[in-house]
Scaffold this active site. Sequence first.
Site, short mmCIF file in Angstrom:
data_model
loop_
_atom_site.label_atom_id
_atom_site.label_comp_id
_atom_site.label_asym_id
_atom_site.label_seq_id
_atom_site.Cartn_x
_atom_site.Cartn_y
_atom_site.Cartn_z
N TRP A 137 -5.00 -5.34 -1.24
CA TRP A 137 -3.71 -4.97 -0.64
C TRP A 137 -3.23 -3.65 -1.24
CZ3 TRP A 137 1.22 -4.10 -2.54
CH2 TRP A 137 2.24 -4.06 -1.60
N HIS A 138 -3.51 -3.45 -2.54
CA HIS A 138 -3.02 -2.23 -3.18
C HIS A 138 -3.77 -0.99 -2.72
CE1 HIS A 138 -0.98 -5.01 -5.93
NE2 HIS A 138 -0.18 -4.00 -6.17
N GLY A 139 -5.01 -1.14 -2.28
CA GLY A 139 -5.73 0.04 -1.82
C GLY A 139 -7.13 -0.32 -1.40
#
Lengths: 477, 431
Positions: free
Chosen positions: A326-328
């Site tokens: 989700w963060h990257g």
Amino acid sequence: MSFASPLFLWYFLPATLVAYWVLPARFRNALLSVVSLVFYVFGGLSFVFALLTVIAVNFASGLAIDSDRMHQRLPQRKALLVATVGFDLAVLGIWKYAGFATSQIHNLAKAFGDDSSPILQVALPIGISFFTFHHLSYVVDVYRHSRKAQRSPVQFITYIAMFPQLVAGPIVRYHEIAEQLSAIPKNRFEDFAAGVPRFSLGLAKKVLVADTVAPVADTVFRMDSSILTTPVAWLGVVAYTLQIYFDFSGYSDMAIGLARMFGFKFPENFNRPYSSLSITDFWQRWHMSLSRWFRDYLYIPLGGNRGSSFATYRNLWIIFVASGFWHGAAWTFLIWGMYHGGWLVIERATGLAKVPDDRWVVPRRAITLLIVMIGWVFFRASDITEAGHVLQRMFVWHGGAVPAEVTTVLTDFRTLVFALACLVVLVPRGFVMGKLLDDGKSALASGLRIAYTGVAAPYAAVVVAAGTLSPFLYFKF
Amino acid sequence: MTEKDIPLAKGPDEIPTPGPGRESKATKAVIALLGVGLLFGPWAAYAAGARSQPVPGENRALAGRPQIDGFKTFNEITAYAADHFPLRDAAIRGNKNLIHDLFGESPSYFGSAGNQQVLVGDNGWLYFMDDFNEACSPKIPLKQVVAGVQRLNKMLTDSGRRLVLTVPPDKSTVDTANLPKSFELKQCSEEARAQRWKAIRSMGIPGYVDVRSAVEKQEKEKGTPAFLKYDTHWNQDSAVTFVESVVKELDPTLLQHTQVQGGQTFTEKGDLDILANGAPGKDFPYQAVYIVRDGVTPRQTPEDLSKVKGAYTITHVHSATTGPATLFQPRTTWIGDSFTERALTPPGKITPFFADLVRVPELTKAVLAQGQDPGFYAKARARMIAEIVKSRVTVVELVERTFAGVNNEGSMWTPAFLNALQDALDKAPKQ
């Protein structure tokens, strides 16, 4: 548009506040919807159409899921939920992960001698991860009968696109805010007076601390590993540890304060995470709105910790793999998620997570912070090789002179801010500044509200203003 | 399953939802007033007559009013807002003084130009980050630059005119000894530069003057760096080498009866020092070097083309000779950047070679001047084209990073510029 920019601070926000104050109460959500879309346009004109399309789909889907007809057709209701969730995830997947996926396929094909596999390059709409999670929260909450579907498109747009949380959170679950959307805020003066100190705290954290220490981390992480010494590697990792906390929590403070100015109460997002006694504790204090979202919409539906120990560990790991991605879209984020998931499993399996809070506080805090800092190396590094170099330098002694890049960037001012930020991280874990500013009733709390609004934020504003200095090279001509 | 067992953030009740503190109305009023001052203070100052001004060292036009032009409009609004909010200049000065008084150093800003434009090398040498940025992320493909130069050469040659082209190298191309051992854009800039120079040297332009080789040769012979430690420009010896190289290409006999003389030491600011440390900058000693030609009386007159003084100055050179030194007689247009400007600074190294020369600044200066003088770019471009058409010879001098690193209106290699020049040449008599 960054909150810490002249356009936001002295044009967008004052104009929005004035309009909000003078408009009759019934128009205020409409105003927030419109200005939020204008805010979003500054991140990319075409993206606003994508955002509106996704909003329209989820709004219509929510109405359908909550319709009387669907309540009598449960399989179709579930199918509609699955289709909507699939749509939202597909939108996120295409924009955020298609480039990464095609580049991995390209690399794989290349290894087998085929160089023709295309790599998709898609511009990422700002805040897509946040608004996707808001949409998912909405349709699932409606499906679960946790809240009724939103009948007003204006209120729905206000929920999804409200500018304080649109691009950097916190992630507000629908059931946390549904009632606030329809309730007309009553006291604009109270709201403004309550929101502005929190916004000021966030502005000061972001501009005066995070942005000041950031060049130290940037310098160290881009250094050639051949000249990176062990002390310098640690300096860079400490700098990044400070930067990411003060930046992200500062942005959350600003979001919470801004929402308050407009009569909304957002959930907290940080609770002194670097004072955690375990990684389990850390995830109850860091980006809490994301953890809560994963808990409600993924961990519990997966079975949570109701099944066997193995099933619980598996579920935890799935959560953190998802959190990493989700963060990257990069392997480094995936490793970061797996690393944290792994520690959570270890703590749960060994019982470390259940050690009482008053036992071995100092060593547990220190060890937890060290584990978190090692994780940040993966989070910050541009690739696994870079992370490996930094970690190798951190743990295998490599001496030498301090490179000129580092001595240049470590100005006296920056060193002072760096030292003060370290001290803030080390103060007793019971002291939470945001909580004190919002809820404190003591003279100290009032004094701090005045100090942040009257001293820290104005100086941060001066730095924002001064940061627009753009000397032109050919000044002599 | 109880919430306590869940190893993820607990519910919103763990931290009470924010609520207004129960403090006195007076305290709240003070906080609200401070908040209003924070957000509306600049506008109160505006009402009282405060207007944003460029600050010393920021010798550029502030962003112009945004024009309606698709998404570009939003970028222009952002730039305008950043440049024009009231009290901006006071904030810049105030912060500089505060940091200077307390810490004895200049402030640096995250993400601001002042923080990113300079790369600090070994032994205190400063380098311009755009050298590396433009090499690694060229705004215009090298192929298009080469095609543009070749087209310009063909257009001028076909019309009976002559093109002389020279590309001063970036400081970081020639004086690499003091570059940091490692930095972010090192590898890609080295690779891009190698390709760029290979392309420049093989463009097949008969009038190309390889000033890079000349300056490197001079550096080797003299054993001193060609560029200045705190500045993007080269020293006076290199400026002489540059002028002599171009003049030799125009007419080698012009170098007869020409002497190079050392002058007094004078002080000058370093542009990179100011970028790195803020205005006003330190004074650095320089050794002046002059070109003296027997019997030549150089004369140059500046003409401010923009309404804004100094924003775009055209220089007319009309030298006369009474001695043995001859002058280059054909009317010449010399398009150049700050390297040309420095060679023109009185008494001038270019001036004593030309009977009739007009120096026109390159187009990025016109784009910048447009910020304070809307519509100026079109005027400047038209004038540049008119001067090329009027002249027999056109000299184009563009420093490496500008030569290949500018796109849109700032570039001479766009179809728009070249088409406009072609139209003008078609209408003018052949030279």
